[in-house]
Design an enzyme around this catalytic site. Sequence first.
Site, PDB file in Angstrom:
ATOM      1  N   LYS A 125     -36.878  -2.095 -20.951  1.00 27.12           N
ATOM      2  CA  LYS A 125     -36.103  -2.917 -21.904  1.00 27.12           C
ATOM      3  C   LYS A 125     -37.004  -4.004 -22.503  1.00 27.12           C
ATOM      4  O   LYS A 125     -38.197  -3.794 -22.644  1.00 27.12           O
ATOM      5  CB  LYS A 125     -34.849  -3.470 -21.216  1.00 27.12           C
ATOM      6  CG  LYS A 125     -34.042  -2.360 -20.524  1.00 27.12           C
ATOM      7  CD  LYS A 125     -32.684  -2.781 -20.047  1.00 27.12           C
ATOM      8  CE  LYS A 125     -31.980  -1.583 -19.417  1.00 27.12           C
ATOM      9  NZ  LYS A 125     -30.620  -1.886 -18.969  1.00 27.12           N
ATOM     10  N   SER A 156     -27.583   0.810 -12.364  1.00 29.77           N
ATOM     11  CA  SER A 156     -27.784   0.160 -11.059  1.00 29.77           C
ATOM     12  C   SER A 156     -28.278   1.107  -9.968  1.00 29.77           C
ATOM     13  O   SER A 156     -27.892   0.981  -8.800  1.00 29.77           O
ATOM     14  CB  SER A 156     -26.522  -0.567 -10.619  1.00 29.77           C
ATOM     15  OG  SER A 156     -26.190  -1.583 -11.560  1.00 29.77           O
ATOM     16  N   GLU A 192     -24.808   7.235 -18.549  1.00 31.71           N
ATOM     17  CA  GLU A 192     -24.887   5.854 -18.093  1.00 31.71           C
ATOM     18  C   GLU A 192     -23.561   5.138 -18.356  1.00 31.71           C
ATOM     19  O   GLU A 192     -23.337   4.633 -19.470  1.00 31.71           O
ATOM     20  CB  GLU A 192     -26.011   5.119 -18.825  1.00 31.71           C
ATOM     21  CG  GLU A 192     -27.375   5.714 -18.589  1.00 31.71           C
ATOM     22  CD  GLU A 192     -28.474   4.687 -18.838  1.00 31.71           C
ATOM     23  OE1 GLU A 192     -29.210   4.382 -17.907  1.00 31.71           O
ATOM     24  OE2 GLU A 192     -28.555   4.187 -19.971  1.00 31.71           O
ATOM     25  N   ASN A 220     -36.768   2.327 -17.627  1.00 29.95           N
ATOM     26  CA  ASN A 220     -36.557   1.685 -18.928  1.00 29.95           C
ATOM     27  C   ASN A 220     -36.800   0.186 -18.748  1.00 29.95           C
ATOM     28  O   ASN A 220     -35.987  -0.503 -18.135  1.00 29.95           O
ATOM     29  CB  ASN A 220     -35.109   1.965 -19.380  1.00 29.95           C
ATOM     30  CG  ASN A 220     -34.736   1.221 -20.640  1.00 29.95           C
ATOM     31  OD1 ASN A 220     -35.579   0.627 -21.310  1.00 29.95           O
ATOM     32  ND2 ASN A 220     -33.453   1.251 -20.964  1.00 29.95           N
ATOM     33  N   GLU A 238     -27.078  -0.288 -24.850  1.00 26.06           N
ATOM     34  CA  GLU A 238     -27.409  -1.595 -25.450  1.00 26.06           C
ATOM     35  C   GLU A 238     -27.700  -1.441 -26.940  1.00 26.06           C
ATOM     36  O   GLU A 238     -27.382  -2.332 -27.738  1.00 26.06           O
ATOM     37  CB  GLU A 238     -28.597  -2.218 -24.694  1.00 26.06           C
ATOM     38  CG  GLU A 238     -28.164  -2.700 -23.311  1.00 26.06           C
ATOM     39  CD  GLU A 238     -29.222  -2.614 -22.232  1.00 26.06           C
ATOM     40  OE1 GLU A 238     -30.432  -2.535 -22.545  1.00 26.06           O
ATOM     41  OE2 GLU A 238     -28.841  -2.608 -21.041  1.00 26.06           O
ATOM     42  N   GLY A 241     -26.854  -2.708 -15.204  1.00 32.14           N
ATOM     43  CA  GLY A 241     -27.273  -4.085 -14.980  1.00 32.14           C
ATOM     44  C   GLY A 241     -26.232  -4.930 -14.263  1.00 32.14           C
ATOM     45  O   GLY A 241     -26.350  -6.151 -14.186  1.00 32.14           O
ATOM     46  N   HIS A 275     -29.163   4.470 -26.117  1.00 35.84           N
ATOM     47  CA  HIS A 275     -28.870   3.602 -24.979  1.00 35.84           C
ATOM     48  C   HIS A 275     -27.670   2.706 -25.314  1.00 35.84           C
ATOM     49  O   HIS A 275     -27.525   2.266 -26.456  1.00 35.84           O
ATOM     50  CB  HIS A 275     -30.098   2.759 -24.619  1.00 35.84           C
ATOM     51  CG  HIS A 275     -29.920   2.057 -23.312  1.00 35.84           C
ATOM     52  ND1 HIS A 275     -29.199   0.899 -23.193  1.00 35.84           N
ATOM     53  CD2 HIS A 275     -30.329   2.378 -22.065  1.00 35.84           C
ATOM     54  CE1 HIS A 275     -29.180   0.533 -21.920  1.00 35.84           C
ATOM     55  NE2 HIS A 275     -29.862   1.408 -21.213  1.00 35.84           N
TER      56      HIS A 275
HETATM   57  P1  PGA Z   1     -29.939  -0.769 -14.651  1.00 41.01           P
HETATM   58  O1  PGA Z   1     -30.150  -0.194 -16.130  1.00 41.01           O
HETATM   59  O2  PGA Z   1     -30.658   0.161 -13.717  1.00 41.01           O
HETATM   60  O3  PGA Z   1     -30.553  -2.146 -14.673  1.00 41.01           O
HETATM   61  O4  PGA Z   1     -28.472  -0.801 -14.395  1.00 41.01           O
HETATM   62  C1  PGA Z   1     -30.053   1.179 -16.378  1.00 41.01           C
HETATM   63  C2  PGA Z   1     -30.307   1.434 -17.855  1.00 41.01           C
HETATM   64  O5  PGA Z   1     -29.885   0.640 -18.696  1.00 41.01           O
HETATM   65  O6  PGA Z   1     -30.938   2.441 -18.207  1.00 41.01           O
END
Ligand code: PGA
Length: 249
Positions: A11, A212, A166, A9, A96, A172, A94
């Site tokens: 983003k 992560s 997640e 992803n 976010e 992140g 997601h």
């Molecule tokens: P990340 O993001 O690997 O940077 O933690 C995962 C995601 O948001 O799908």
Amino acid sequence: MRQQIVAGNWKMNNDLSQTESLISELKNIKKTSNAEVMVAPTFTNLLTAVKALKTVDIEVIAQNMHFAENGAYTGEISAAMLKSVGINTVILGHSERRAYFNETDDMLAKKVDAALANNMRVIFCFGEELADRKSGNHEHIVESQIKNALFHLDASAFKNIVLAYEPVWAIGTGETASPEQAQDMHAFIRKTLSNKYGNALANSVSILYGGSVKPNNAQEIFSKPDVDGGLIGGAALNATDFFAIVNAF
Ligand code: PGA
């Protein structure tokens, strides 16, 4: 055997030329696992990515879409628009999107319906926040996110659904759920599916872990029996790291 999947992803990262560079790096790395590989560039770069990845085994997917077919929704993108540029899979829900764009379970249920009605595959994301984990409410939260957005579906719809657990506190942040925490939650998710739709269906749905995932922890996380792959954020922006994760299977 469930399909193993590693999806990147991207983003809101990478302009057009950065997208082209990352894609050409990805094309030069050999895949040694059987995992299905996907990347999700931002909307403006989808068509370029689809064209550039036509000859290789990497599917280009979208990060989001609107539930309406068309109309007065300034700034939004429909399923048909995605299909028209060669996109057949979309990430929905997601954290976010939920946190910054107020996406609710009800809205996500409509988005899932719209994607499926357009013969698209959905990677449906959900996960608890840190406070839920600390208070021991994490399973309850995850169960309700899944039920509210997906349990109106017929069993047959699940052939086009991939789940992505997640935990918000791991996205992140550099903090991952331990492989045991991931396994426990994935087993719980499968049990939740099984209670509603039966064992065979529950055992057929791929459940990805996200939060992560890096080259140095992917193998241990992926070795857990109910973890069928990963949704990768930060590490997906580096071709070498991303393929180290893909090849961790
Ligand atoms: P990340 O993001 O690997 O940077 O933690 C995962 C995601 O948001 O799908």
